[in-house]
Design an enzyme around this catalytic site. Structure first.
Site, PDB file in Angstrom:
ATOM      1  N   GLU A  44      27.716  67.850 100.644  1.00 31.14           N
ATOM      2  CA  GLU A  44      27.182  68.947 101.467  1.00 31.14           C
ATOM      3  C   GLU A  44      25.664  69.012 101.352  1.00 31.14           C
ATOM      4  O   GLU A  44      24.949  69.154 102.343  1.00 31.14           O
ATOM      5  CB  GLU A  44      27.745  70.297 100.995  1.00 31.14           C
ATOM      6  CG  GLU A  44      29.237  70.458 101.135  1.00 31.14           C
ATOM      7  CD  GLU A  44      30.020  69.991  99.921  1.00 31.14           C
ATOM      8  OE1 GLU A  44      29.654  68.954  99.308  1.00 31.14           O
ATOM      9  OE2 GLU A  44      31.010  70.648  99.594  1.00 31.14           O
ATOM     10  N   GLU A 104      26.521  59.971  92.930  1.00 27.32           N
ATOM     11  CA  GLU A 104      26.593  60.297  91.499  1.00 27.32           C
ATOM     12  C   GLU A 104      25.527  59.554  90.703  1.00 27.32           C
ATOM     13  O   GLU A 104      24.813  58.688  91.223  1.00 27.32           O
ATOM     14  CB  GLU A 104      27.997  59.959  90.985  1.00 27.32           C
ATOM     15  CG  GLU A 104      29.047  60.803  91.699  1.00 27.32           C
ATOM     16  CD  GLU A 104      30.451  60.641  91.160  1.00 27.32           C
ATOM     17  OE1 GLU A 104      30.735  59.653  90.448  1.00 27.32           O
ATOM     18  OE2 GLU A 104      31.274  61.531  91.466  1.00 27.32           O
ATOM     19  N   ASN A 144      28.606  62.232  98.708  1.00 29.67           N
ATOM     20  CA  ASN A 144      28.193  62.505  97.331  1.00 29.67           C
ATOM     21  C   ASN A 144      27.610  61.246  96.700  1.00 29.67           C
ATOM     22  O   ASN A 144      28.051  60.131  96.972  1.00 29.67           O
ATOM     23  CB  ASN A 144      29.316  63.120  96.484  1.00 29.67           C
ATOM     24  CG  ASN A 144      30.635  62.388  96.525  1.00 29.67           C
ATOM     25  OD1 ASN A 144      30.930  61.656  97.450  1.00 29.67           O
ATOM     26  ND2 ASN A 144      31.430  62.593  95.504  1.00 29.67           N
ATOM     27  N   CYS A 161      31.807  73.414  96.099  1.00 25.81           N
ATOM     28  CA  CYS A 161      31.398  74.010  94.827  1.00 25.81           C
ATOM     29  C   CYS A 161      30.434  75.172  95.080  1.00 25.81           C
ATOM     30  O   CYS A 161      29.876  75.317  96.175  1.00 25.81           O
ATOM     31  CB  CYS A 161      30.772  72.956  93.916  1.00 25.81           C
ATOM     32  SG  CYS A 161      29.056  72.578  94.316  1.00 25.81           S
ATOM     33  N   CYS A 174      26.826  74.347  96.328  1.00 28.61           N
ATOM     34  CA  CYS A 174      26.753  73.978  97.754  1.00 28.61           C
ATOM     35  C   CYS A 174      26.956  75.191  98.646  1.00 28.61           C
ATOM     36  O   CYS A 174      26.349  75.288  99.716  1.00 28.61           O
ATOM     37  CB  CYS A 174      27.761  72.885  98.076  1.00 28.61           C
ATOM     38  SG  CYS A 174      27.271  71.303  97.366  1.00 28.61           S
ATOM     39  N   CYS A 202      26.128  66.564  95.645  1.00 26.06           N
ATOM     40  CA  CYS A 202      27.345  66.693  96.452  1.00 26.06           C
ATOM     41  C   CYS A 202      27.076  66.280  97.900  1.00 26.06           C
ATOM     42  O   CYS A 202      25.931  66.332  98.378  1.00 26.06           O
ATOM     43  CB  CYS A 202      27.838  68.130  96.451  1.00 26.06           C
ATOM     44  SG  CYS A 202      28.449  68.717  94.868  1.00 26.06           S
TER      45      CYS A 202
HETATM   46  N1  THU Z   1      31.762  67.002  95.191  1.00 23.68           N
HETATM   47  C1  THU Z   1      31.192  67.077  96.428  1.00 23.68           C
HETATM   48  O1  THU Z   1      30.475  66.175  96.867  1.00 23.68           O
HETATM   49  N2  THU Z   1      31.447  68.182  97.169  1.00 23.68           N
HETATM   50  C2  THU Z   1      32.315  69.167  96.832  1.00 23.68           C
HETATM   51  O2  THU Z   1      32.510  70.108  97.587  1.00 23.68           O
HETATM   52  C3  THU Z   1      33.028  69.099  95.544  1.00 23.68           C
HETATM   53  C4  THU Z   1      32.563  68.052  94.613  1.00 23.68           C
HETATM   54  C5  THU Z   1      31.570  65.759  94.412  1.00 23.68           C
HETATM   55  C6  THU Z   1      30.702  65.867  93.212  1.00 23.68           C
HETATM   56  C7  THU Z   1      31.201  64.684  92.391  1.00 23.68           C
HETATM   57  O3  THU Z   1      30.568  63.505  92.847  1.00 23.68           O
HETATM   58  C8  THU Z   1      32.670  64.579  92.754  1.00 23.68           C
HETATM   59  O4  THU Z   1      32.819  65.295  93.962  1.00 23.68           O
HETATM   60  C9  THU Z   1      33.606  65.131  91.707  1.00 23.68           C
HETATM   61  O5  THU Z   1      33.276  66.408  91.362  1.00 23.68           O
END
Ligand code: THU
Length: 136
Positions: free
Chosen positions: A57, A46, A44, A90, A93, A55
């Site tokens: 994925e 940000e 991920n 999520c 994804c 994310c």
């Molecule tokens: N996140 C992911 O990368 N994948 C997931 O399946 C759930 C959430 C990340 C997004 C954000 O950077 C952090 O987790 C918190 O939500």
């Protein structure tokens, strides 16, 4: 199968270490194993404008395409996070995985304690949005 899954989980863990998460501090890793044995990793990433976060994925699947691979050749796809149960991807994804991955691909959801569960994408997102009707 079991060893293949464990190797893939380790790759996803390695990807997780690359996460750029100054805001949530929640690192997520993803790893795709292609039929030819290649691994593609994603984490991920940000952004201060929170909604722009990508994310793990989607980073993994998008970079796989950008590197010239075919996502339909993904045999197994793993996601890992520091959750009490195997991580739950999520909705966004799930939609992307449903479109890009082969329906037979094995999706491995894992956590850092060694728990994991395997799914097909169709189990993660039933009645998914699949077609666009073009207005005349
Ligand atoms: N996140 C992911 O990368 N994948 C997931 O399946 C759930 C959430 C990340 C997004 C954000 O950077 C952090 O987790 C918190 O939500």
């Amino acid at each position: 199968m079991e060893n293949k899954i464990l190797d893939l989980i380790n790759k996803a863990k390695e990807a997780r270490e690359r996460a750029y998460v100054p805001y949530s501090k929640f690192k997520v890793g993803a790893a795709a194993l292609l039929k030819d044995g290649t691994y593609v990793l994603g984490c991920n990433v940000e952004n201060v404008s929170y909604g722009l976060t990508n994310c793990a994925e989607r980073t993994c699947l998008f970079s796989l395409i950008a590197q010239g691979y075919n996502p339909k050749d993904v045999e197994m796809f793993c996601v890992i996070g520091s959750t009490s149960n195997p991580i739950s991807p999520c909705g966004a994804c799930r939609q992307v995985m449903d479109e890009l991955l082969n329906p037979n691909a094995v999706v491995v959801l894992a956590n850092l304690k060694g728990d994991y569960k395997t799914y097909k994408v169709s189990e993660l997102l039933p009645y998914t949005f699949k077609e666009i009707e073009h207005a005349e």
